[in-house]
Design a protein around this motif. Sequence first.
Motif, PDB file in Angstrom:
ATOM      1  N   THR A   1      37.303 -81.377  -1.876  1.00 45.50           N
ATOM      2  CA  THR A   1      38.096 -79.917  -1.763  1.00 45.50           C
ATOM      3  C   THR A   1      37.314 -79.094  -0.990  1.00 45.50           C
ATOM      4  O   THR A   1      37.716 -78.219  -0.207  1.00 45.50           O
ATOM      5  CB  THR A   1      38.498 -79.715  -3.226  1.00 45.50           C
ATOM      6  N   ARG A   2      36.074 -78.828  -1.280  1.00 51.36           N
ATOM      7  CA  ARG A   2      34.990 -77.635  -0.805  1.00 51.36           C
ATOM      8  C   ARG A   2      34.831 -78.113   0.456  1.00 51.36           C
ATOM      9  O   ARG A   2      34.879 -77.330   1.550  1.00 51.36           O
ATOM     10  CB  ARG A   2      33.705 -77.802  -1.602  1.00 51.36           C
ATOM     11  N   LEU A   3      34.793 -79.203   1.055  1.00 55.30           N
ATOM     12  CA  LEU A   3      34.545 -79.629   2.473  1.00 55.30           C
ATOM     13  C   LEU A   3      35.961 -79.253   3.057  1.00 55.30           C
ATOM     14  O   LEU A   3      35.907 -78.543   4.405  1.00 55.30           O
ATOM     15  CB  LEU A   3      34.084 -81.066   2.680  1.00 55.30           C
ATOM     16  N   LEU A   4      37.050 -79.514   2.480  1.00 58.26           N
ATOM     17  CA  LEU A   4      38.297 -79.019   3.626  1.00 58.26           C
ATOM     18  C   LEU A   4      38.492 -77.713   3.566  1.00 58.26           C
ATOM     19  O   LEU A   4      39.093 -77.104   4.482  1.00 58.26           O
ATOM     20  CB  LEU A   4      39.614 -79.530   2.629  1.00 58.26           C
ATOM     21  N   GLN A   5      37.881 -76.849   2.489  1.00 55.34           N
ATOM     22  CA  GLN A   5      38.124 -75.196   2.574  1.00 55.34           C
ATOM     23  C   GLN A   5      36.991 -75.008   3.641  1.00 55.34           C
ATOM     24  O   GLN A   5      37.355 -74.041   4.675  1.00 55.34           O
ATOM     25  CB  GLN A   5      37.687 -74.807   1.463  1.00 55.34           C
TER      26      GLN A   5
ATOM     27  N   ALA B   1      43.131 -82.571  16.720  1.00 56.33           N
ATOM     28  CA  ALA B   1      44.253 -81.815  16.341  1.00 56.33           C
ATOM     29  C   ALA B   1      44.233 -81.027  15.081  1.00 56.33           C
ATOM     30  O   ALA B   1      45.162 -80.553  14.364  1.00 56.33           O
ATOM     31  CB  ALA B   1      45.239 -82.843  16.161  1.00 56.33           C
ATOM     32  N   PHE B   2      42.787 -80.886  14.299  1.00 58.40           N
ATOM     33  CA  PHE B   2      42.563 -80.572  13.265  1.00 58.40           C
ATOM     34  C   PHE B   2      43.212 -78.958  12.956  1.00 58.40           C
ATOM     35  O   PHE B   2      43.495 -78.767  12.048  1.00 58.40           O
ATOM     36  CB  PHE B   2      41.044 -80.440  12.812  1.00 58.40           C
ATOM     37  N   GLU B   3      43.200 -78.084  13.876  1.00 59.51           N
ATOM     38  CA  GLU B   3      43.613 -76.695  13.812  1.00 59.51           C
ATOM     39  C   GLU B   3      45.128 -76.743  13.819  1.00 59.51           C
ATOM     40  O   GLU B   3      45.683 -75.820  13.214  1.00 59.51           O
ATOM     41  CB  GLU B   3      43.261 -76.083  15.494  1.00 59.51           C
TER      42      GLU B   3
ATOM     43  N   ALA C   1      36.045 -76.597   6.279  1.00 62.47           N
ATOM     44  CA  ALA C   1      36.639 -77.438   7.470  1.00 62.47           C
ATOM     45  C   ALA C   1      37.685 -76.234   7.991  1.00 62.47           C
ATOM     46  O   ALA C   1      37.888 -76.053   9.317  1.00 62.47           O
ATOM     47  CB  ALA C   1      37.237 -78.626   7.472  1.00 62.47           C
ATOM     48  N   ARG C   2      38.377 -75.667   6.952  1.00 59.16           N
ATOM     49  CA  ARG C   2      39.722 -74.956   7.379  1.00 59.16           C
ATOM     50  C   ARG C   2      39.042 -73.443   7.987  1.00 59.16           C
ATOM     51  O   ARG C   2      39.993 -72.749   8.701  1.00 59.16           O
ATOM     52  CB  ARG C   2      40.654 -74.676   6.310  1.00 59.16           C
ATOM     53  N   ALA C   3      37.878 -73.379   7.625  1.00 62.08           N
ATOM     54  CA  ALA C   3      37.323 -72.036   7.885  1.00 62.08           C
ATOM     55  C   ALA C   3      36.655 -72.004   9.334  1.00 62.08           C
ATOM     56  O   ALA C   3      36.032 -71.203   9.643  1.00 62.08           O
ATOM     57  CB  ALA C   3      36.513 -71.523   6.761  1.00 62.08           C
TER      58      ALA C   3
ATOM     59  N   ASN D   1      34.232 -74.870  10.237  1.00 67.12           N
ATOM     60  CA  ASN D   1      33.049 -75.355   9.904  1.00 67.12           C
ATOM     61  C   ASN D   1      33.088 -76.568  10.555  1.00 67.12           C
ATOM     62  O   ASN D   1      33.575 -77.729  10.202  1.00 67.12           O
ATOM     63  CB  ASN D   1      32.547 -75.533   8.580  1.00 67.12           C
ATOM     64  N   ALA D   2      32.471 -76.773  11.852  1.00 67.15           N
ATOM     65  CA  ALA D   2      32.833 -78.187  12.382  1.00 67.15           C
ATOM     66  C   ALA D   2      31.890 -79.479  11.662  1.00 67.15           C
ATOM     67  O   ALA D   2      32.574 -80.531  11.873  1.00 67.15           O
ATOM     68  CB  ALA D   2      32.173 -78.239  13.944  1.00 67.15           C
ATOM     69  N   GLY D   3      30.750 -78.903  11.168  1.00 66.49           N
ATOM     70  CA  GLY D   3      30.075 -79.939  10.488  1.00 66.49           C
ATOM     71  C   GLY D   3      30.746 -80.380   9.343  1.00 66.49           C
ATOM     72  O   GLY D   3      31.042 -81.683   8.699  1.00 66.49           O
ATOM     73  N   ALA D   4      31.503 -79.641   8.722  1.00 68.08           N
ATOM     74  CA  ALA D   4      32.369 -79.933   7.403  1.00 68.08           C
ATOM     75  C   ALA D   4      33.541 -80.786   7.796  1.00 68.08           C
ATOM     76  O   ALA D   4      33.893 -81.714   6.974  1.00 68.08           O
ATOM     77  CB  ALA D   4      32.916 -78.487   6.693  1.00 68.08           C
ATOM     78  N   ILE D   5      34.162 -80.501   8.978  1.00 68.93           N
ATOM     79  CA  ILE D   5      35.210 -81.357   9.437  1.00 68.93           C
ATOM     80  C   ILE D   5      34.726 -82.999   9.643  1.00 68.93           C
ATOM     81  O   ILE D   5      35.283 -83.846   9.018  1.00 68.93           O
ATOM     82  CB  ILE D   5      35.626 -80.927  10.753  1.00 68.93           C
TER      83      ILE D   5
END
Length: 222
Positions: A23-27, A80-82, A29-31, A33-37
């Motif tokens: 859940t934290r990684l998703l947050q 397509a993550f955006e 990534a949505r912010a 953070n390329a590494g988190a994605i």
Amino acid sequence: MPQISPLQGFFQSMASFHSERRTRLLQLARAGNAGAIGDLFACYQHYLRLLAHNGLSLQIQTRVTVSDVIQETFLHAIEAFEQFRGASTSEFVAWIRAIMVSRIADAHERHLGAARRDVRREVSIETINDGLSRSSACLETMARDHLQRSPGTIVSDQERAVLVADAIAKLSDDYQRVIVMRHFDGLSFDQIGKQMQRSSGAVRMMWLRAIQRLKTLLRESS
């Protein structure tokens, strides 16, 4: 009120820990953070690999591997993550699963060719989705068997299934094969023995050892 053992309680705490991390990684990534994605995708790699197992038809398995599908899925998902608008890990999994279904369908289209239109029609999006759903149901059943839910737990069946998929990925090749053929393909021990060139009794013992090893890995995970 149902009682849970200390071991079951440990498994539940472990599943909750991994769920919170994703859940934290998703947050992150949505912010942006390329590494988190990348880390987030990696968290679901083994889960998606097992889901894809029943998504590829027999007609295409000699040309396209599950690894090919996973790689293409991740590449398309990163690009397509955006466009992802979900806020939960379950929404993320549903989104990336839809991408994987599309990749599998495209693989059938590319490799079966115009001369195999009859086969391509049989391998529809619905058929692929059904295959993934069977794999998902199998993982969730294994999770319920080995990670018994306690009253009031907030960890979803899906999150617990991811934990089991990660543990299966740590097994030896033979142990992984016997679990996949037994649980995901629904083969008998006689059928598995023919494929592995072993006796039915030997395969049964291997399966029992594989399940015991799976339980040990779940216990040792942190």
